[in-house]
Design a protein around this motif. Sequence first.
Motif, short mmCIF file in Angstrom:
data_model
loop_
_atom_site.label_atom_id
_atom_site.label_comp_id
_atom_site.label_asym_id
_atom_site.label_seq_id
_atom_site.Cartn_x
_atom_site.Cartn_y
_atom_site.Cartn_z
N GLU A 62 -6.03 21.36 -47.67
CA GLU A 62 -6.44 20.33 -46.71
C GLU A 62 -6.94 19.08 -47.44
N HIS A 88 -3.35 22.79 -41.79
CA HIS A 88 -3.39 21.54 -42.58
C HIS A 88 -2.21 21.33 -43.53
N ASN A 95 -7.20 15.54 -39.94
CA ASN A 95 -6.87 15.04 -41.28
C ASN A 95 -7.26 13.57 -41.44
#
Lengths: 422, 422
Positions: free
Chosen positions: A223, A260, A286
């Motif tokens: 991520e 992610h 994000n």
Amino acid sequence: MKAYKGHIIFTKERSRFEIIENGYVLVEKGKVEGVYSELPKEAAQAEVIDYGDRLIIPAMNDMHVHAPQYRNQGIAMDLELLPWLDNYTFPEESKYSDIGYAKRMYSRFVRDLWRQGTMRTVAFATVHYESTKLLMELFKQSKMGAMVGKVDMNRNSPDSLTETVEDAIKYNEALIQEYNKEDSLVRPIITPRFVPSCTPELLKACGELARKYNLPVQSHLSENRGEIAWVKELEPDSANYGDAYNRYGLFGQTKTIMAHCVWTAGEELELMRRNSVMVAHCPTSNFNLSSGMAPIRTFIDNDISVGLGSDISGGHELSIFKMMVYAIQTSKMHYSADKSKPFLSLSEAFWIATKSAGSFFGKVGSFEKGYDFDALVIDDHELNHDNYPLINRLERFIYIGDDRHILDRYCNGEKVEEPVVY
Amino acid sequence: MKAYKGHIIFTKERSRFEIIENGYVLVEKGKVEGVYSELPKEAAQAEVIDYGDRLIIPAMNDMHVHAPQYRNQGIAMDLELLPWLDNYTFPEESKYSDIGYAKRMYSRFVRDLWRQGTMRTVAFATVHYESTKLLMELFKQSKMGAMVGKVDMNRNSPDSLTETVEDAIKYNEALIQEYNKEDSLVRPIITPRFVPSCTPELLKACGELARKYNLPVQSHLSENRGEIAWVKELEPDSANYGDAYNRYGLFGQTKTIMAHCVWTAGEELELMRRNSVMVAHCPTSNFNLSSGMAPIRTFIDNDISVGLGSDISGGHELSIFKMMVYAIQTSKMHYSADKSKPFLSLSEAFWIATKSAGSFFGKVGSFEKGYDFDALVIDDHELNHDNYPLINRLERFIYIGDDRHILDRYCNGEKVEEPVVY
């Protein structure tokens, strides 16, 4: 047999919408029989539910969301992932040892999913057995579908959220015994939080549980760059972050979804492809956590399946329709830098959110024969002030509509009423 | 004298919020006298409007929006700027030669601004005199503030939107005679569409009009890389896109705002700074049209003023609150690539949308003494399910609230009722 009449829109393939103006979705025992412009003779006895000028579309699937971060939705947007976890997320999740608090928040969370038209959810709960069981019960009462994970974590976590490997196994087994039933809409999913929170022993135990009961797996992957560097320190023998799951049987050995994958590339991407690991793309989160922009076109080009996740509370937006918008915008920023890769079209984003995501639950997310009838009825008359073509009506609803424009909701053939809030 | 009671939140400086719990904004003849925890003695006679537990904040300012693209809001997101103009925007704007169509659409547009809490607007109309005048009348009726530009364009445009330089001057003069009054909330703004649409003669005429009447100027700048390359071809003698306006007196010679500035850097940026040109940052539009991500931190660091624009219909989102979210997210993507430049904080985004943007209209956007009382009353009880601190209540409203949570709206000291739709 029931026939739902209206303007039917769905995606069989990602490249285009199927549109039947004034059409019918025929449903038998909760499953779609087919879509028609005129009802066929064998359906002459069907009860017709006439939605008139409204749109009938597949319901939404949220492929990554943290139910116990409900209270933090829309706040605390000033940090990156790792300090954000320590400062905002872990303190909030610790409160779920209190079953009364859990009931108040979880019931609101489930009600809000309903409002936004999300009929299937892949959710993280917390480390706590009792409140995780409560969340599963609330989903059962709601008659919406969910895979719910008791979160497993035993390192780099506050004491209040740290468990022993033995307890992790014991409480997972208890939930599995009770909820792992073939025909149930609500089922358990093995949920190691992420590599930094789990010792190798715990990851190994999670992998064994998944294999023993043939259960799906969810976790987080690549991520944030700080997180990836930390995983490299913690698991120096792994070729990449994905491999750190793979070596413990948590990367496609059973059905797996990873949230992610913002920085996934090279060997990690190849491993995902080979092991058929699905991506839960969470574009809003994000952005909010300064993580970056996931390369969704690259995943699609590599036949890696993708679904969309709200990721409350890294994401603030619970609507999967708005997640389609953010996914398209994210891919447009990649396109802006490299025009050789086209950005996601509306039909692609819709297909990702419905049929592609839905495949994680079975035959969900389309109106093709044999699919579960998960549907939303969209009443967009307020947005349709100039007699837009059907495809523009859908586009406008996706971009500027909200829960006010969702008239009815169906999951697995049943109409779903507003869940009770405690 | 009136005293508005509630939780007062605004930004005097960009680095922090001013918060007065259960406070008062004292207003005399439409202007703010001050904010207080307790009403001062000299205000003993003031009529108290008690909003109880609600938030009272400055109203929103939309610094860039195309009123005649209202019908296209939320559709046609599949092209970049230049083909998007030709295929979707110009055909729609051509319809505004029909005053009946204009009245139907413009009245809805003004109503929707009201709904979203936008009390001041810098708007593009179309090339048409009659419908531009109508839009100004609708704003006047609404009692909201606006700068409205008859769009000037005479090249690279469809015939239906092409005028002569003489007509451009004549119709601008007519609107100026009627609307350029010192104390009016609705005033004209000189509006050459953008360099590719305007011959040097037209740009020159626009600059002369601006100077002659000391009128503000708006246009588009450095939005898309294809557009920038085209401007370089069309105006080879200009040092940069901004200079192509500057040489015609359209770049800060009078008060000027330029939309987008996604790719502004180097000498163009320095020229903006020197000439005090304001940026209308339109992050949603910049995503939707694959334009890129504007460097807002760089503008702020260079003392270039910034406001936020919805840019309907390149942008789909009319709420300036949601524009704050997109502005923060955009700056987080810059931060993700270069951690030396911090991303926008919530107070910075709020300050940009209120006090910074408001300076284009005069003393607008703050509750400091002497400011016009432009305010929104936020009723967030539905979002405040767990007794959040005031700052989190504001943050949640910005991130997850919508027009349902705006109870009352004030512009220039007057309560603004829902505008009529025709």
